[in-house]
Design an enzyme around this catalytic site. Structure first.
Site, short mmCIF file in Angstrom:
data_model
loop_
_atom_site.label_atom_id
_atom_site.label_comp_id
_atom_site.label_asym_id
_atom_site.label_seq_id
_atom_site.Cartn_x
_atom_site.Cartn_y
_atom_site.Cartn_z
N HIS A 223 0.84 -0.90 0.10
CA HIS A 223 -0.13 -0.07 -0.02
C HIS A 223 0.80 1.51 -0.24
CE1 HIS A 223 -3.38 -2.50 0.43
NE2 HIS A 223 -3.18 -3.06 1.68
N HIS A 259 -2.48 3.41 5.07
CA HIS A 259 -1.63 2.76 6.02
C HIS A 259 -0.69 1.53 5.26
CE1 HIS A 259 -4.35 -0.31 5.02
NE2 HIS A 259 -3.89 -1.42 4.58
#
Length: 405
Positions: A223, A259
């Site tokens: 991510h 995150h």
């Protein structure tokens, strides 16, 4: 393979599903072909079926060559491509391959085949320093993982970030629960220990990032965006910048809120976060994925709470809970309790058949012909004496308590 998963401008031979990530390590690279992709996919499929329960499924895989400067050799990664929107993060493994008369001989990281190929791969494909890092991993892998990992949390030492997701698998409920989700601070994700960096599935400023450490562990990050631009194979020091928390999905999946998805692997296998000490915190699973908590010096932090990073060497953690087991002495006699897990060690006492003793951790030592055959497994008692696993009833031939420090 869907072209939307291929990094633009950095790919060649896209019809074969092979991608060259960034600059090669020498002017000429081995010609990637469909047989290499097939060999990688075959090994990858066998590995994930064997090692992961309910592994995330995908429509395809992405086979990449990260270094292939010598004809007949390739070092790279094979990564799942997850459908967009699926609650999953891709599984990815490094590989080493050599072309032979019978086709590509390929080994995935942590496997005997990988380490066998490592001894003959040219330095132009993997540098001597990189080979030394992988060899040190193999040496560490001869010992079972204990509670302590030697890893920090991926942000500055002494700073606090939030635990946004407790232990979970790559597809949430898939086993083992090898990952946690983290966010906070200035969003800069940092190396939790010295390690060599490799990037897979580069797309839209994001990638799946792997750090290969020298202690048998590798850590993976998903991510992130605004990634470091250092070359694959570079040794990064503890605290080096990796990327910034975000919602990047270079190989598919889903993300809610910026995150980093932080995962553990050991010997090429997903490693559970449960009971592990990372950054001074011992992590525990909950009754469902993404739940659980972390414990540090009697302070408990649940999901949503903040964790202070103690760094990669936080010292000893909480003492493990003892487990009560029953002594099974040969012929109903007594068994010796030793000062260390060696038959030549000082005998500290004895335990009789049927007696209850408390074991707290395990190690490997001299072979003993026990009740269930020969074993090198020993257990340390709460009295600091050692008893052979072959002389106690634990319900398993494998360790049932953590490894001793």
């Amino acid at each position: 393979m869907s072209n939307r998963y291929l990094p633009k401008l950095l790919c060649t031979a896209s019809l074969l599903g092979i991608c060259i990530n960034g600059p090669l390590r020498a002017a000429e690279a081995s010609k990637p072909d469909n047989s290499l992709r097939q060999a990688a996919n075959t090994a990858f499929s066998a590995h994930t079926v064997k090692s992961l329960a309910d592994a995330p499924t995908s429509d395809d895989t992405l086979v990449e060559v990260l270094a292939g400067a010598v004809p007949g050799w390739a070092f790279g990664s094979v990564t799942q491509v997850i459908n967009d929107g699926r609650d999953a993060a891709p599984v990815s493994l490094l590989y080493l391959a050599q072309r032979t008369a019978g086709g590509w001989k390929l080994g995935l990281e942590g496997s005997d085949s990988f380490f066998s190929l490592l001894e003959s791969v040219p330095d132009q494909v993997l540098s001597r320093a990189e080979k030394a890092t992988f060899r040190s991993q193999r040496a560490a892998l001869k010992q079972l993982a204990g509670v302590e990992t030697g890893l920090g949390l991926p942000w500055p030492k002494g700073a606090s970030w939030r635990l946004t997701g407790g232990p979970h698998g790559n597809s949430g409920s898939s086993r083992p629960y090898d990952s946690i989700d983290l966010a906070g601070g200035d969003g800069r994700v940092l190396a939790p220990r010295n390690g060599r960096i490799y990037k897979s599935c580069i797309r839209n400023g994001s990638a799946l990032v792997t750090l290969v450490h020298d202690n048998g562990y590798s850590t993976r990050y998903y991510h992130m965006e605004s990634l470091t631009n250092v070359a694959d194979g570079t040794m990064l020091a503890t605290g080096a910048y990796l990327g910034h928390i975000a919602n990047g999905l270079p190989c598919g999946g889903s993300s809610s809120g910026a995150h980093v998805h932080y995962s553990l692997t050991r010997n090429g296998n997903a490693e559970p976060f449960n009971n592990k000490l990372v950054g001074g915190w011992q992590f525990f699973e909950g009754s469902s994925p993404y739940q659980g908590y972390a414990l540090r010096r009697n302070v408990r932090v649940n999901v949503g709470g903040y964790l202070i990073n103690d760094g990669p060497n936080p010292g000893p953690g909480p003492d493990p809970e003892p487990m009560v087991v029953i002594v099974r002495a040969p012929n109903g006699a007594k068994v010796n309790l030793y000062k260390s897990p060696q038959l030549s060690a000082t005998v500290l006492g004895t335990a009789g058949h049927g007696e209850s003793v408390k074991i707290v951790c395990h190690a490997y030592g001299d072979a003993v012909q026990g009740n269930w055959g020969s074993t090198k497994l020993w257990n340390r008692l709460t009295t600091n004496a050692w008893v052979s696993d072959g002389h106690v009833e634990t319900g398993s031939n494998n360790p049932v308590v953590p490894a001793c420090p």
